[in-house]
Design an enzyme around this catalytic site. Structure first.
Site, PDB file in Angstrom:
ATOM      1  N   LYS A  53       0.851  -1.193   0.000  1.00 30.37           N
ATOM      2  CA  LYS A  53       0.000   0.000   0.000  1.00 30.37           C
ATOM      3  C   LYS A  53       0.885   1.241   0.000  1.00 30.37           C
ATOM      4  CE  LYS A  53      -2.014   2.985   2.761  1.00 30.37           C
ATOM      5  NZ  LYS A  53      -1.994   4.176   1.906  1.00 30.37           N
ATOM      6  N   GLU A  80       8.741   0.778  11.531  1.00 34.81           N
ATOM      7  CA  GLU A  80       9.917   1.647  11.375  1.00 34.81           C
ATOM      8  C   GLU A  80       9.389   3.076  11.329  1.00 34.81           C
ATOM      9  OE1 GLU A  80      11.677  -0.589   8.104  1.00 34.81           O
ATOM     10  OE2 GLU A  80      11.061  -2.147   9.480  1.00 34.81           O
ATOM     11  N   CYS A 109      12.807  10.466   8.104  1.00 34.20           N
ATOM     12  CA  CYS A 109      12.752   9.914   9.456  1.00 34.20           C
ATOM     13  C   CYS A 109      14.043  10.235  10.190  1.00 34.20           C
ATOM     14  CB  CYS A 109      12.528   8.419   9.396  1.00 34.20           C
ATOM     15  SG  CYS A 109      13.689   7.588   8.331  1.00 34.20           S
ATOM     16  N   GLU A 127       8.393  15.520  16.144  1.00 32.94           N
ATOM     17  CA  GLU A 127       8.844  15.475  14.754  1.00 32.94           C
ATOM     18  C   GLU A 127       8.034  16.480  13.933  1.00 32.94           C
ATOM     19  OE1 GLU A 127       7.904  11.805  12.687  1.00 32.94           O
ATOM     20  OE2 GLU A 127       9.915  11.779  11.848  1.00 32.94           O
TER      21      GLU A 127
HETATM   22  P1  NAP Z   1       1.881   8.047   8.211  1.00 33.55           P
HETATM   23  O1  NAP Z   1       0.842   9.089   8.241  1.00 33.55           O
HETATM   24  O2  NAP Z   1       2.142   7.256   9.423  1.00 33.55           O
HETATM   25  O3  NAP Z   1       1.503   7.102   6.988  1.00 33.55           O
HETATM   26  C1  NAP Z   1       2.287   5.996   6.599  1.00 33.55           C
HETATM   27  C2  NAP Z   1       1.393   5.006   5.864  1.00 33.55           C
HETATM   28  O4  NAP Z   1       0.371   4.532   6.754  1.00 33.55           O
HETATM   29  C3  NAP Z   1       0.672   5.623   4.672  1.00 33.55           C
HETATM   30  O5  NAP Z   1       0.563   4.656   3.649  1.00 33.55           O
HETATM   31  C4  NAP Z   1      -0.677   5.958   5.277  1.00 33.55           C
HETATM   32  O6  NAP Z   1      -1.707   6.077   4.338  1.00 33.55           O
HETATM   33  C5  NAP Z   1      -0.908   4.790   6.204  1.00 33.55           C
HETATM   34  N1  NAP Z   1      -1.865   5.108   7.270  1.00 33.55           N
HETATM   35  C6  NAP Z   1      -2.174   6.332   7.775  1.00 33.55           C
HETATM   36  N2  NAP Z   1      -3.105   6.225   8.751  1.00 33.55           N
HETATM   37  C7  NAP Z   1      -3.399   4.902   8.862  1.00 33.55           C
HETATM   38  C8  NAP Z   1      -4.277   4.159   9.692  1.00 33.55           C
HETATM   39  N3  NAP Z   1      -5.049   4.742  10.600  1.00 33.55           N
HETATM   40  N4  NAP Z   1      -4.314   2.820   9.543  1.00 33.55           N
HETATM   41  C9  NAP Z   1      -3.542   2.207   8.615  1.00 33.55           C
HETATM   42  N5  NAP Z   1      -2.705   2.856   7.799  1.00 33.55           N
HETATM   43  C10 NAP Z   1      -2.615   4.198   7.920  1.00 33.55           C
HETATM   44  O7  NAP Z   1       3.283   8.635   7.784  1.00 33.55           O
HETATM   45  P2  NAP Z   1       3.587   9.648   6.599  1.00 33.55           P
HETATM   46  O8  NAP Z   1       3.030  10.971   6.970  1.00 33.55           O
HETATM   47  O9  NAP Z   1       3.183   9.064   5.287  1.00 33.55           O
HETATM   48  O10 NAP Z   1       5.196   9.622   6.630  1.00 33.55           O
HETATM   49  C11 NAP Z   1       5.933  10.327   7.558  1.00 33.55           C
HETATM   50  C12 NAP Z   1       6.348   9.487   8.745  1.00 33.55           C
HETATM   51  O11 NAP Z   1       7.089   8.343   8.329  1.00 33.55           O
HETATM   52  C13 NAP Z   1       7.270  10.238   9.677  1.00 33.55           C
HETATM   53  O12 NAP Z   1       6.894  10.013  10.998  1.00 33.55           O
HETATM   54  C14 NAP Z   1       8.631   9.605   9.399  1.00 33.55           C
HETATM   55  O13 NAP Z   1       9.554   9.743  10.429  1.00 33.55           O
HETATM   56  C15 NAP Z   1       8.277   8.206   9.123  1.00 33.55           C
HETATM   57  N6  NAP Z   1       9.355   7.518   8.391  1.00 33.55           N
HETATM   58  C16 NAP Z   1      10.108   6.558   9.049  1.00 33.55           C
HETATM   59  C17 NAP Z   1      11.148   5.899   8.385  1.00 33.55           C
HETATM   60  C18 NAP Z   1      11.988   4.837   9.069  1.00 33.55           C
HETATM   61  O14 NAP Z   1      12.604   4.043   8.376  1.00 33.55           O
HETATM   62  N7  NAP Z   1      12.038   4.776  10.393  1.00 33.55           N
HETATM   63  C19 NAP Z   1      11.409   6.215   7.043  1.00 33.55           C
HETATM   64  C20 NAP Z   1      10.634   7.183   6.415  1.00 33.55           C
HETATM   65  C21 NAP Z   1       9.601   7.814   7.097  1.00 33.55           C
HETATM   66  P3  NAP Z   1      -2.122   7.551   3.795  1.00 33.55           P
HETATM   67  O15 NAP Z   1      -1.097   7.915   2.834  1.00 33.55           O
HETATM   68  O16 NAP Z   1      -3.441   7.344   3.193  1.00 33.55           O
HETATM   69  O17 NAP Z   1      -2.161   8.475   4.990  1.00 33.55           O
END
Ligand code: NAP
Ligand code: MG
Length: 493
Positions: free
Chosen positions: A187, A263, A297, A396
C-alpha cells in the site's frame, strides 16, 4: 537529463492507474482519487482506490500464489534471476520513475534519480543476489537424531509505506520479502502512488508471477487498516509515523496476532563538540535537516552544539540555509523541492508558529514562499536557543525546521541527545576517538554516525529503538522479518 528534459518528460510520462490484483490492473471499488502535485497544486492523475473489499481480493490473490508455490517454491536461484531482471528494468526506466516521484511528492527529480532510484536498483539486485547464498543450519545433536533449522517464508506480507521516499521505502520491504518467497500486498501512501504503480508494472514485465505482488492504492484509514486487521495477512512491515505504527500493533492484537515491524519517526540530533571539524560538521548537520525538505525519518532536526563554538557553527548553518532555498523540483539545479502537500505545509507552519511562542529565537525562514506558483514551498527554518523541553525539540516536524540547543559538557550532550521519545539516529562530531566511542555507546538510537551523516549500505541494517520502532530494513537481518524458523527433528535408528 537537462532542465527541459525533466519538464518534457513530466508532460508525457505514463503509469498504470488501477489496483494490481492477481497480475491484472483493475478498478477498485473505493472510487477515483486525484493525485495533486505539490509543484503547482495541479491534478496530475487520477488513480483507483481500494475499498476493504478490494484489499480482501488482493490478500486472497497473494495467499493463493503463496500456497500453490508459483513463487514460494521456486528455487532461490530462479527468484534471484527475476529480481535482478526487475532491477535492470528499473534502471532502464529510471527517468520516468524519477519524474513521477518529483511530480507526486516534490523532491528534485535529480535527487530521485541519484538517491531513490539507485536504492531501488541496488536493493532489488542485492536481495536477489543474496538469497541463494543464505544457508540453513544443522546443529550437532545426539548421534541418533538429526535436527534441521530452516528459514521458511512467513506467507502474505502487507507493506505499508510513506510518501517521503516512496520507492526506497517500498523496495526495502518488497525486495527481501519477495526474495525469501513471500507474497506481498503493497500500500503506497495516498500522496505518492504513481511511482509505485510504475515500479509494480516493471515487476510484471520482469516475470514476477501473477498474485505475488499486489498493489492497493488507498486511504490509510481504509486500505491500510484493512490490511492491518486482515485475518490472512501474516506480517505487516510498516514505515511511517509513530502514531500509525502503534495503530498497526493494535490491529494485530485485535485480529490474528500478525507480526508487525514498525519503522517510525525520529528526532535525531547532531552533537557537535569543540574538537570537531566545525565547517564539515555544521554544513553536514544543515544538510541533514534541509535534505528532502526535512521530510526524513532520520532528519537531523536537533542540533546540539557546545556553547564555545555556537556562533561559528551557526554561521555555517545559516549560510547553508540561504543556499538551500526551495524551487521547482523539475529544474536541474534546484537544491530543495517542495514539501509533499498543501496540507502538510499547513501542519509544518502551525508547528513553526507554535515554536515562535516558545523559548527559541527564529533566525531564518518561518513563512511559506513561492505561493504565487500554487505549490507548497517552505524554506529552511532555524530556531536558536531552543529549550530542550519545548515541543520543537521533542516532536517530529517533518519539514525543514531545525532546533538548536547548546550544551556545556559531554554528560549534558548525551542527556539532551537521549531526551526524547525517539531513538532512530544521531551523529557525534569530534576528533577525539575516546569521546566518539564513549558517546556512541551512550546514545540510545538504532544508528550512530561518527563524523558523518546518512552513511548507509545494503550490508548494514537500518532502524530505531524506543518509539522509533524496532523493525530493521536492509542487510541480511531484514530477512528475519519475513521468515519463520522451523525446526525438524528426525530420529535415526
Ligand atoms: P503516516 O501518516 O504514518 O503514513 C504511513 C502510511 O500509513 C501511509 O501509507 C498511510 O496512508 C498509512 N496510514 C495512515 N493512517 C493509517 C491508519 N489509521 N491505519 C492504517 N494505515 C494508515 O506517515 P507519513 O506521513 O506518510 O510519513 C511520515 C512518517 O514516516 C514520519 O513520521 C517519518 O519519520 C516516518 N518515516 C520513518 C522511516 C523509518 O525508516 N524509520 C522512514 C521514512 C519515514 P495515507 O497515505 O493514506 O495516509
Ligand atoms: Mg499521513
Amino acid at each position: 537529463m537537462t532542465v527541459t528534459d525533466w519538464q518534457a518528460l513530466a508532460a508525457r510520462v505514463t503509469h498504470p492507474s488501477g489496483l494490481l490484483i492477481d497480475g491484472a490492473w483493475v478498478d477498485g471499488t473505493g472510487g477515483r482519487h486525484s493525485v495533486i502535485s505539490p509543484i503547482d497544486g495541479a491534478m496530475i492523475a487520477e488513480v483507483s482506490f481500494a475499498s476493504e473489499y478490494d484489499v480482501d481480493l488482493a490478500v486472497m490473490s497473494a495467499r493463493r500464489a503463496f500456497e500453490d508455490g508459483r513463487w514460494s517454491h521456486k528455487s532461490p536461484l530462479e527468484r534471484k534471476e527475476i529480481l535482478v531482471r526487475w532491477s535492470e528494468l528499473c534502471a532502464e526506466h529510471s527517468d520516468e520513475l524519477a519524474v513521477l516521484q518529483a511530480l507526486e511528492m516534490g523532491k528534485p527529480a535529480r535527487e530521485a534519480q541519484a538517491v531513490d532510484n539507485r536504492a531501488v536498483i541496488r536493493t532489488l539486485r542485492w536481495f536477489g543476489e543474496a538469497i541463494d547464498k543464505v544457508l540453513d543450519e544443522i546443529p550437532n545433536t545426539a548421534r541418533n537424531s538429526l535436527a534441521l533449522i530452516q528459514r521458511e517464508p512467513a506467507g502474505v506480507v502487507a507493506a505499508i509505506v510513506p510518501w517521503n521516499f516512496p520507492l526506497t521505502m517500498a523496495v526495502w520491504k518488497v525486495a527481501p520479502a519477495l526474495a525469501v518467497g513471500c507474497s506481498v500486498v503493497l500500500k503506497p501512501a495516498e500522496a505518492s502512488p504513481l511511482s509505485a504503480l510504475l515500479f509494480a508494472q516493471l515487476a510484471l514485465e520482469a516475470g514476477i508471477p501473477d498474485g505475488v505482488l499486489n498493489v492497493v492504492n488507498g486511504h490509510g484509514q481504509v486500505a491500510g487498516q484493512a490490511l492491518g486487521r486482515h485475518m490472512d495477512v501474516d506480517v505487516v512491515t510498516f514505515t511511517g509515523s509513530t502514531a500509525v505504527g502503534a495503530k498497526f500493533m493494535e490491529y494485530a492484537a485485535q485480529s490474528n496476532l500478525k507480526r508487525v515491524w514498525p519503522e517510525l519517526g525520529g528526532k535525531s540530533a547532531n552533537v557537535i563538540f569543540p574538537d570537531a571539524d566545525i565547517a564539515k560538521a555544521a554544513s553536514t548537520a544543515a544538510g541533514s535537516i534541509f535534505y528532502n525538505a526535512g521530510q526524513m525519518c532520520t532528519a537531523g532536526s536537533r542540533l546540539l552544539v557546545h556553547e564555545s563554538i555556537h556562533d561559528e557553527v551557526m554561521e555555517h548553518v545559516l549560510r547553508a540555509a540561504a543556499e538551500t532555498q526551495p524551487g521547482n523540483p523539475l529544474l536541474a539545479d534546484t537544491p530543495m523541492g517542495t514539501v509533499v502537500s498543501a496540507a502538510h505545509l499547513t501542519r509544518i507552519h502551525a508547528m513553526v508558529e507554535r515554536a515562535r511562542g516558545e523559548s527559541g529565537e527564529l533566525l531564518t525562514g518561518g513563512e511559506a514562499v513561492l505561493q504565487e506558483t500554487g505549490g507548497s514551498y517552505y524554506p529552511p527554518t532555524v530556531f536558536d536557543h531552543v529549550d530542550p523541553s519545548d515541543l520543537l525539540a521533542q516532536e517530529e516536524v517533518f519539514g525543514p525546521v531545525l532546533a538548536v540547543t547548546t550544551f556545556a559538557d559531554e554528560a549534558e550532550a548525551v542527556r539532551l541527545a537521549n531526551g526524547t521519545q525517539y531513538g532512530l539516529a544521531s551523529a557525534v562530531w569530534t576528533c577525539d576517538l575516546d569521546r566518539a566511542v564513549r558517546v556512541s555507546r551512550d546514545l540510545r538510537v538504532g544508528v550512530v554516525w561518527v563524523n558523518c551523516y546518512e552513511e548507509g549500505d545494503l550490508t548494514v541494517p537500518f532502524g530505531g529503538v524506543k518509539q522509533s520502532g524496532f523493525g530493521r530494513d536492509k542487510s541480511l537481518h531484514a530477512l528475519d522479518k519475513f521468515t519463520d524458523i522451523k525446526t525438524t527433528w528426525i530420529e535415526l535408528a
